[in-house]
Structure formats: C-alpha cells, structure tokens
Scaffold this motif. Structure first.
Motif, short mmCIF file in Angstrom:
data_model
loop_
_atom_site.label_atom_id
_atom_site.label_comp_id
_atom_site.label_asym_id
_atom_site.label_seq_id
_atom_site.Cartn_x
_atom_site.Cartn_y
_atom_site.Cartn_z
N MET A 26 -1.10 -6.86 1.28
CA MET A 26 -0.23 -6.86 1.80
C MET A 26 -0.03 -5.48 0.72
O MET A 26 0.72 -5.80 -0.47
N VAL A 27 -1.00 -4.87 0.40
CA VAL A 27 -0.79 -3.50 -0.88
C VAL A 27 0.08 -1.94 -0.49
O VAL A 27 -0.28 -1.77 0.66
N GLU A 28 0.82 -1.77 -1.58
CA GLU A 28 1.85 -0.63 -1.49
C GLU A 28 1.16 -0.02 -2.87
O GLU A 28 0.42 -0.11 -3.16
N SER A 29 1.28 1.56 -2.43
CA SER A 29 0.80 2.57 -3.88
C SER A 29 2.03 3.36 -4.38
O SER A 29 2.66 3.18 -3.85
N ALA A 30 2.07 3.54 -5.27
CA ALA A 30 2.98 4.51 -5.79
C ALA A 30 2.02 5.33 -7.04
O ALA A 30 1.44 5.31 -7.61
N SER A 31 2.00 7.25 -6.81
CA SER A 31 1.16 7.64 -7.20
C SER A 31 2.01 8.38 -8.21
O SER A 31 0.98 9.37 -9.17
N GLU A 38 11.13 3.50 -8.68
CA GLU A 38 11.85 3.34 -7.31
C GLU A 38 11.34 1.63 -7.06
O GLU A 38 12.48 1.08 -6.41
N LYS A 39 10.56 2.10 -6.22
CA LYS A 39 9.68 0.80 -5.66
C LYS A 39 9.86 -0.93 -6.61
O LYS A 39 10.03 -2.15 -6.29
N VAL A 40 9.41 -0.98 -7.84
CA VAL A 40 9.57 -1.86 -9.00
C VAL A 40 11.16 -2.11 -9.26
O VAL A 40 11.56 -3.47 -9.31
N SER A 41 11.90 -1.47 -8.63
CA SER A 41 13.62 -1.01 -9.09
C SER A 41 13.91 -2.38 -7.54
O SER A 41 14.56 -3.39 -7.61
N LEU A 42 13.70 -1.75 -6.25
CA LEU A 42 13.86 -2.15 -5.36
C LEU A 42 13.12 -3.29 -4.88
O LEU A 42 13.57 -4.23 -4.05
N TYR A 43 11.65 -4.00 -5.22
CA TYR A 43 11.18 -4.56 -4.45
C TYR A 43 10.56 -5.52 -5.62
O TYR A 43 10.43 -4.69 -6.56
N ASP A 44 9.99 -6.99 -5.15
CA ASP A 44 9.15 -7.68 -6.02
C ASP A 44 8.07 -7.71 -5.49
O ASP A 44 7.71 -7.58 -4.11
N TYR A 45 7.02 -7.44 -6.52
CA TYR A 45 5.31 -7.81 -6.05
C TYR A 45 5.19 -9.17 -6.90
O TYR A 45 5.55 -9.36 -7.65
N HIS A 177 8.14 -9.50 1.38
CA HIS A 177 7.41 -10.11 1.20
C HIS A 177 6.37 -9.63 1.77
O HIS A 177 4.64 -9.60 1.45
N VAL A 178 6.39 -10.07 3.10
CA VAL A 178 5.20 -10.28 4.58
C VAL A 178 4.58 -8.58 5.01
O VAL A 178 3.71 -8.73 5.53
N TRP A 179 5.67 -8.07 5.21
CA TRP A 179 5.49 -6.26 5.57
C TRP A 179 5.74 -5.66 4.66
O TRP A 179 5.26 -4.21 4.73
N GLY A 180 6.64 -5.83 3.35
CA GLY A 180 6.04 -4.62 2.75
C GLY A 180 7.09 -3.44 2.20
O GLY A 180 8.17 -3.77 3.55
N ASP A 181 7.11 -2.17 2.77
CA ASP A 181 8.30 -1.13 2.35
C ASP A 181 8.84 -0.50 4.11
O ASP A 181 9.90 -0.20 4.20
N TYR A 182 7.80 -0.71 4.99
CA TYR A 182 8.04 -1.05 5.84
C TYR A 182 9.00 -1.26 6.74
O TYR A 182 9.63 -1.29 7.63
#
Length: 225
Positions: A26-31, A38-45, A177-182
């Motif tokens: 499961m892959v998310e991205s940030a440029s 924002e992503k690392v503060s809200l979600y765990d990877y 974790h399984v579906w990501g930020d969707y």
C-alpha cells in the motif's frame, strides 16, 4: 505493508510508487515538506522513503518530527545528496538506511524488505502463528502446509492483525493501514466488515489455529485458539 514515498521529482516519484505497488505494498506519496509533515503526523507507516532535499524544507527535519512524536516508522533516506555528513546525520537521527541516487528499483525493494523484516518480524521473512504461516516475500499464506487463497485486502488485513497479535486494533487504524488515506473519503466501515467476514470464514474452513475476534464498536483482535 504501508509505505510513504517522499520525493519532489515527479518522474522519480511515479517510478518508485509504481514499482512498489507492483510488489503489493500500500503506497502513499508526498512531493512537498508540508504535505509529508501532515501525512506523518496523521498516519502511521511501516516504512518511509525520504528525500532530504524538498522544495519547501529539509527532509531531516521530518526525522526530527518523527522522533518528537515517538513514531516507530522505519525510514530509508533516498537522496542525491551523497555527502558523508548527511548520511551520518540521518542515521544518528534514527533512519534505518541510506540509499543514494541513482539506484536500481531491485535494490530499493531489497532495502525496504530488509527494514520491514528487522522492524516488524525480527529479521525473518516467514511469520508463524500456530499452524498458519505467512511468507512475507511471496505474499502467500499456508495453513498446516496447505495454501490459503486470499485476495489482496484479506492478506493485508491478516498481516496487519498478525503483526499486532493479541492487541486490540481499532477499526480506524485497520482501515488507514490497509486502505491508506483514501479512507477519509469513506462514509462508513462496511467494506471492512465484508473483508473481515470473508477472511474469518476462510480461516475457519481451513482449521486455522487462530481467529479474529470482533470487539463490538471498537475493532478487532487476532488471537490463538
């Protein structure tokens, strides 16, 4: 396994994301720095691939933020800045590995697998729970030596619960974790219930010596039976 790719070069970002998705992550991205923060503060990877040089900030500051928040995400610095000082600084701040550009995608995959094995599975590529075995490299599951056929989400759910064995996992944490930020776009958790129901039936039909317990209104727990 859930991976965040932080990279500002569009072509490189696309290649990394596409290649990792082919490996069933499961892959998310940030440029940008702000989006990554924002992503690392809200979600765990499970693993973060971190470019040091971002248009609006320094990737090493993201490492500092992870440390402040006591996050346990694995981190691989992926950067064209091949200076010894940057490498030492990143590793001393908690990064697990350093991969200088350019690199082959096969090497990236190997580094990611190595970090995940060390972080999540004590260096092993096989996860054994009673008569159930998960092959982390092949994404295969066997019960008492017989293959258990799972779809992609069923496998991801099983692996996430297995890595948190005997711990209560909230519906929100499982979904993220399984579906990501969707998951933020979903109105309810009906899609989780359906996958869990099918997974539980398959485990029972194959006489697996584990089960997924539902804690009403809260989440799920994988236990030995």
């Amino acid at each position: 396994m859930k991976i965040l790719v932080i990279e500002d070069e569009p072509a490189m970002l696309e290649n990394m994301v596409s290649s990792l998705k082919q490996e069933q992550y499961m892959v998310e991205s940030a440029s940008t720095f702000d989006l990554a923060l924002e992503k690392v503060s809200l979600y765990d990877y499970d693993c973060i691939l971190l470019d040091i040089t971002l248009p609006d900030g320094n990737g090493l500051e993201l490492l500092e933020e992870l440390k402040k928040q006591q996050k346990t995400d694995g981190v691989i610095i992926v950067s064209a800045k091949d200076s010894l000082d940057d490498k030492i600084a990143g590793l001393e701040m908690g990064a697990d590995d350093y991969l200088p550009k350019p690199f082959h995608m096969a090497e990236l995959h190997a580094r990611v697998k190595s970090v995940l094995r060390r972080r999540k599975f004590e260096g092993n590529n096989l996860l054994q729970l009673q008569n159930l075995q998960i092959d982390l490299d092949k994404h295969e599951v066997q019960v008492a030596g017989q293959e258990l056929t799972l779809n992609r989400k069923e496998y991801d759910i099983l692996l996430y619960l297995a890595t948190n064995k005997d711990r209560l996992v909230s519906k929100t944490a499982l979904a993220e974790h399984v579906w990501g930020d969707y998951i933020d776009q979903a109105d309810n958790y009906e899609f989780i219930y359906s996958q869990i129901k099918n997974l539980r039936k398959k485990l029972k039909d194959h006489c697996a010596e584990i089960e997924i317990q539902a804690i009403y209104g809260i989440g799920y727990k994988l236990v030995i039976v």
